[in-house]
Enzyme design. Structure first.
Site, PDB file in Angstrom:
ATOM      1  N   ASP A  78       0.823  -1.214   0.000  1.00  0.00           N
ATOM      2  CA  ASP A  78       0.000   0.000   0.000  1.00  0.00           C
ATOM      3  C   ASP A  78       0.855   1.260   0.000  1.00  0.00           C
ATOM      4  O   ASP A  78       2.009   1.262   0.434  1.00  0.00           O
ATOM      5  CB  ASP A  78      -0.942   0.020   1.198  1.00  0.00           C
ATOM      6  CG  ASP A  78      -0.209   0.059   2.528  1.00  0.00           C
ATOM      7  OD1 ASP A  78       0.725  -0.750   2.705  1.00  0.00           O
ATOM      8  OD2 ASP A  78      -0.555   0.888   3.391  1.00  0.00           O
ATOM      9  N   GLU A 145       0.221  -1.120   5.626  1.00  0.00           N
ATOM     10  CA  GLU A 145       1.285  -0.731   6.552  1.00  0.00           C
ATOM     11  C   GLU A 145       1.134   0.716   6.971  1.00  0.00           C
ATOM     12  O   GLU A 145       1.372   1.081   8.123  1.00  0.00           O
ATOM     13  CB  GLU A 145       2.649  -0.964   5.888  1.00  0.00           C
ATOM     14  CG  GLU A 145       3.851  -0.729   6.807  1.00  0.00           C
ATOM     15  CD  GLU A 145       4.378   0.697   6.800  1.00  0.00           C
ATOM     16  OE1 GLU A 145       5.243   1.007   7.625  1.00  0.00           O
ATOM     17  OE2 GLU A 145       3.907   1.513   5.968  1.00  0.00           O
TER      18      GLU A 145
END
Length: 478
Positions: A78, A145
């Site tokens: 991400d 994350e």
């Protein structure tokens, strides 16, 4: 038309460009996760994909490396999605518009996602290189994350045989990160009671602060707007009867809040304005180095149902007495913050005041101590606390074969010593270490600048050097 096809290493930048064509902001990682799975399927590689969209891809050792220890190469899928005010791109549905400016790759009007797309591209290029000699490679791509390491928390590590992990999620070439803090979030709810109160309505704003990251910048002594707001309210209450209507400040619990505002009703408006003018001078003197643009802005406001006197006092007590900032410095590593917390978000919703903290410590018992401090204070004020997102710290290993091998190789490649760094922020290495006792981890990365903003840039030359370093490390792993 491809933009990065002339850049070296070609396979790394080709894969990075492919990745940038797929929207992959936090909480929107299904498409990029499926892309990784398709990559593995096309090459006949073992893969594991879970409901959190984490992906593990495994490539067997090449001949002669069968007995070498497996290497885990890890990064996250991400990216933070930010854009310029005039950018009309929808980052949930559209890919990035890449461009090159000298040594720098960037995306037009948006974040680039070099954090951490370059880790994924490097790992996949290694998996795709059938000429490279290497041990068993276990590429681990986690999700979300940037919003709390949520994917790593959910990851099943049972397919992983390796006990050496190379995390490619650092932002400065030549820095080896070898330890990080653990942490959690504290969500506090303080019930309030409302009643009518006659007086003048005012909005008072704490503005112009620098803010910053509550981990890596907490030691800089910057003002916390939510904590300053407590002083502002106490100064007014010292010269006038005062009732709070609402308080709010901050946007994320892991960001030092730069702005906060209170809506109050006071019986003596003139006295309050004078008190705030005097307090503003004191605050500007106190924070002249760290927050030179600090100011208090006062405007008239409508009256509204306010908190009663007892509720107002409880809210002021919370903001005045809360622990905040650096609590303990490390006795082992000079200059390293060991324990801290940050009152990052303050809000008023109906008949409750909500406060969210980010708590960090590299010592588990001190993390629990800070939880107890918040719990004791809030419970004494009649509120409740919930803790979430607990993640372990990553302890420094005095003996790390991986680090030692990397330092030796770095000296050869760069002709100088790498920086060995421990940071007061959370890294996924901490979660992996907690799940895999005895794990030997090091985090590295190429030069990135202005990450998480539309000015984000990634150095081409740095990517080349770091990729060469990683591939040589694999060759020497026998």
């Amino acid at each position: 038309m491809r933009v990065l096809e002339h850049l070296e290493p070609k396979r790394v930048f080709a894969l990075f460009e492919d990745m940038c064509a797929i929207p992959h902001g936090s909480f929107h990682t299904k498409a990029i996760s499926d892309w990784c799975v398709a990559f593995a399927k096309e090459r006949g590689l073992e893969y594991h994909q879970d409901s959190a969209n984490n992906v593990i891809i495994i490539k067997p050792a090449t001949p002669g490396y069968e007995n070498a220890p497996a290497m885990i190469i890890q990064g996250h899928l991400d990216m933070v999605c930010e854009k310029d005010a005039d950018c009309r791109k929808d980052l949930v549905t559209e890919g990035l518009d890449l461009a090159v400016d000298g040594d720098w790759v960037y995306a037009k009007g948006t974040t680039l996602g070099g954090d951490d797309g370059i880790a994924v591209a490097m790992a996949m290029a290694i998996l795709d290189d059938n000429t490279l000699q290497h041990p068993r490679i276990e590429a681990v791509f986690t999700t979300d994350e940037e919003v709390g390491m949520l994917g790593a928390m959910e990851l099943d590590v049972s397919p992983l045989q390796g006990r050496m992990l190379l995390n490619i999620d650092s932002e400065v070439e030549g820095v080896f990160t070898v330890s990080c803090a653990g942490g959690c979030r504290a969500h506090c709810t303080l019930p309030v009671t409302r009643e009518g109160f006659h007086g003048a309505g005012l909005h008072v704003s704490v503005e112009g602060l620098q803010g910053g990251h509550s981990g890596v910048e907490i030691h800089k002594g910057r003002a916390n707007a939510n904590v300053i707001l407590g002083r502002v309210l106490r100064a007014a209450a010292a010269v006038s009867d005062l009732r709070i209507v609402s308080v709010r400040g901050g946007v994320k619990d892991n960001v030092i809040p730069a702005n906060a505002v209170a809506h109050v009703i006071v019986s003596d408006e003139a006295a309050v304005r004078t008190a705030w003018t005097e307090l503003e001078r004191d605050l500007q003197n106190e924070f002249r180095v760290t927050d030179g643009k600090l100011r208090l802005t006062v405007t008239s406001a409508d009256t509204a149902p306010a908190m009663d006197k007892a509720s107002t006092t409880r809210v002021m007590t919370l903001l005045t007495c809360t622990p905040n900032g650096v609590q303990v410095m490390s006795a082992d590593i000079d200059g390293l913050v060991q324990t801290s917390l940050n009152l990052g978000v303050l809000s008023t919703e109906g008949d409750s005041v909500l406060a969210s903290y980010s708590i960090r410590s590299s010592v588990e018992s001190q993390k629990r101590m800070m939880q107890d401090k918040i719990l004791c204070l809030v419970e004494q004020l009649g509120g409740t606390v919930e803790f979430s997102g607990d993640y372990p710290g990553w302890a420094y290993l005095e003996h790390s074969p991986l680090r030692e091998k990397m330092v030796e190789l770095f000296r050869e490649q760069y002709g100088r010593e790498p920086e060995i760094e421990a940071i007061h922020a959370g890294l996924e290495c901490g979660l992996f270490s907690g799940k895999m006792p005895g794990l030997d981890c090091v985090s590295i990365g190429p030069d990135l600048k202005d990450i998480h903003s539309s000015r984000e840039r990634m150095s081409i030359a740095s990517v080349q050097r770091v990729y060469a370093f990683v591939t040589e490390l694999l060759r020497r792993s026998k």
